[in-house]
Write an enzyme that holds these catalytic residues in place. Structure first.
Site, short mmCIF file in Angstrom:
data_model
loop_
_atom_site.label_atom_id
_atom_site.label_comp_id
_atom_site.label_asym_id
_atom_site.label_seq_id
_atom_site.Cartn_x
_atom_site.Cartn_y
_atom_site.Cartn_z
N ASP A 143 -4.77 1.76 -0.41
CA ASP A 143 -4.13 0.45 -0.38
C ASP A 143 -3.15 0.35 -1.54
O ASP A 143 -2.57 1.35 -1.95
CB ASP A 143 -5.20 -0.64 -0.43
N HIS A 175 -3.28 -6.94 -2.69
CA HIS A 175 -3.95 -6.71 -1.42
C HIS A 175 -5.15 -5.78 -1.57
O HIS A 175 -6.24 -6.03 -1.06
CB HIS A 175 -2.95 -6.14 -0.42
N SER A 401 -6.74 -6.98 8.07
CA SER A 401 -6.90 -6.26 6.80
C SER A 401 -8.18 -6.68 6.10
O SER A 401 -8.75 -5.90 5.33
CB SER A 401 -5.72 -6.54 5.87
#
EC number: 3.4.21.-
Length: 559
Positions: A143, A175, A401
């Protein structure tokens, strides 16, 4: 920031991790204290309140030992041979190691872990009834990085590698830290005096391997991601990596048989690593709701699964949203991408999990924090008494996600119980045990939207299914009359047993009672959109050389 681990030290990590997990003091603690106890060290800050069960009445020497640990007994609980004790967190392990201490429990007025991802995946029930929380299982997160000095992450990130050309570290996007907290956050920043909610990850006992492949805006090339996957496979044994989480993707531009990213995730799968992928957030046909349309007015955008979630080997996860706090009433998020996959017509997603408006760990100087703090900030008063200011530790995000790491955490729990399980058996158990659900706004179960159903970790931990053949997701085909069928030849062996699992020879066991062949062909609304070559062949495929995380408004703010 903690020092990065050298490659020479990597081979020692599995031994160190297993040794730490084997400490007998862990067996004395409840599931809420174990994450805190496991990470406690001489450098730990803060205080912890616990209920201590003693083996008998304390003598003067034993009381002196407690005093030496700065343990303050604030409440005697003679009825149960215990006491409420507050002490520095750094001394927690020493307390647990005392021979006259039988058990430690968290002392709190809150309902621990009463949160969407842990409650609605049944992770909390597994912690309480079975004690499994992913202990000793290592998960690689590909990520934008992980802020490993976050209180909920400190000590939990065992190795780092960076393959993004920007060279950024410590998650400038935000994120990756959020995803990591969903997998294995252990709630330190939302525990202790004044806290009334604690934000645990699904598998707070798991360790994390931070593999940065995206930049500060959540973008990176396919080659960056593949380089990261290569590194994970190369270090699989040294770091004991069992699971790979990919909450990223790009539109499908070619068959999974030639897609480089799909080939890379297949290689990881075949190397014995469970690969979990987000389905994507393009499940709506239109951006505005219209009366009379399915999917709460947005229409259903079939064929919107992203790569590498279109690969038949990996576990592809869609997102559900919390409606009223009752798990039975959870609904599919309107934005959750639908199958079948473009070009190959693979039946995806494989299952769905909580993913909407999820509170998890924050990288507080990141792009997401600075850009969307006004709408997505978590107020401190949402989990702790005090000033009504934005939390420096937690943030809200939505999307598949967020759902994918819930399933990665589930896989860690299964692997803690039975470390010998293969990726195919993990996938089969998660799908077979999923709750078969129907769209609350419709009359059917739609496997192209829900997959095998909603993740139920409590059911999965009790499954005994063993896959002796690849647990590939099958492809669909359409006959001349417009009926849609599952291509059983892509998943059944000569004995007509699905994935080699004994006793499972009925597709409805996996995908529910109203599956998509013959009588239910109409559930693929406007199926010509999926099979009509004129539509797909003319679509503009953007970013086929780029992997991104979805930072659009629907993914940021949810619904």
């Amino acid at each position: 920031m903690r020092n990065r681990l050298s490659l020479a030290a990597l081979t020692l990590l599995p031994l160190l991790a297993s040794g730490a997990r084997a400490q007998t003091e862990l067996t004395k603690a409840d599931s809420f204290l174990r994450p805190v106890l496991a990470r406690a060290s001489n450098q730990s800050a803060g205080w912890t309140s616990v209920v201590v069960k003693f083996s008998g009445k304390l003598d003067s020497n034993q009381r002196q030992q407690l005093t030496a640990l700065q343990a303050d007994t604030y409440r005697n609980l003679e009825l149960i041979g215990s006491a409420g004790v507050r002490l520095p967190t750094r001394n927690l392990k020493a307390l647990a190691a005392l021979p006259f201490v039988e058990h430690l429990s968290a002392d709190t007025t809150v309902k621990k872990s009463d949160e969407f991802i842990t409650e609605h995946s049944n992770a909390k029930a597994v912690w309480n009834d079975f004690g499994y929380a992913g202990w000793g299982v290592n998960v690689a997160v590909l990520d934008s990085g992980i802020k490993d000095n976050h209180p909920d992450m400190a000590g939990g990130v065992i190795a780092n590698a960076n393959f993004n050309a920007s060279g950024n570290t410590e998650d400038p996007c935000g994120h990756g830290t959020h995803v990591a907290g969903i997998i294995a956050g252990f709630g330190c920043a939302s525990s202790g005096p004044g806290s009334f909610r604690t934000f645990y990850g699904v598998a707070p006992g798991a360790y994390l391997v931070d593999v940065t492949v995206l930049d500060g805006k959540g973008q990176g090339s396919v080659t960056d991601v593949i380089a990261g996957i290569q590194w994970v496979i190369a270090n699989k044994t040294a770091l004991n990596i069992r699971i790979l989480n990919l909450s990223l993707g790009h539109p499908v531009g070619e068959s999974y048989k030639t897609d480089p990213l799909c080939q890379a995730v297949e290689a990881a799968w075949k190397a014995g690593i469970v690969v979990v992928c987000a389905a994507g957030n393009t499940g709506r046909q239109s951006d505005t709701a219209q009366a009379g349309q399915l999917n709460e007015g947005y229409g259903i955008n079939y064929g919107s699964i992203q790569s590498p979630g279109n690969d038949p080997y990996v576990i592809t996860v869609g997102a559900v949203k919390n409606v009223d706090g009752n798990r039975a009433n959870d609904k599919l998020a309107t934005y959750s991408s639908r199958g079948p996959s473009r070009l190959d017509f693979i039946l995806k997603p494989d299952l769905v999990a909580p993913g909407n408006q999820v509170i998890s760990t924050l990288s507080n100087t990141s792009y997401l924090a600075t850009t969307y703090g006004a709408t997505n900030a978590v107020k401190q008063t949402e989990y702790k008494t005090g000033r009504d200011t934005s939390s420096r530790f937690y943030f809200r995000l939505s999307g598949t996600s967020m759902a994918a790491p819930v399933v990665s955490g589930a896989a860690a729990i299964l692997l803690e119980k039975e470390p010998w399980l293969t990726p195919d058996t993990i996938k089969a158990r998660l799908m077979l045990s999923a709750d078969k659900v129907s769209d609350k706004g419709g009359l059917y179960t739609d496997p192209c939207s829900y997959g095998a159903g909603m993740l139920n970790i409590y059911n999965a931990i009790q499954s005994t299914a063993v896959a002796t053949a690849p647990a590939v997701s099958p492809n669909l085909y359409q006959d001349g009359a417009g009926n849609v069928y599952i291509n059983t030849s892509s998943m059944l062996g000569g004995t007509q047993v699905i994935w080699g699992v004994n006793g499972v020879n009925n597709l409805k066991v996996v995908w529910g009672n109203q599956v998509i062949w013959g009588t239910s062909a109409n559930i693929l609304n406007a199926s010509q959109v999926i099979w009509g070559s004129a539509v797909w062949s003319n679509q503009v495929i953007w970013g086929t050389n780029t992997n991104t995380v979805d930072l659009s408004s629907k993914a940021i703010r949810g619904e």
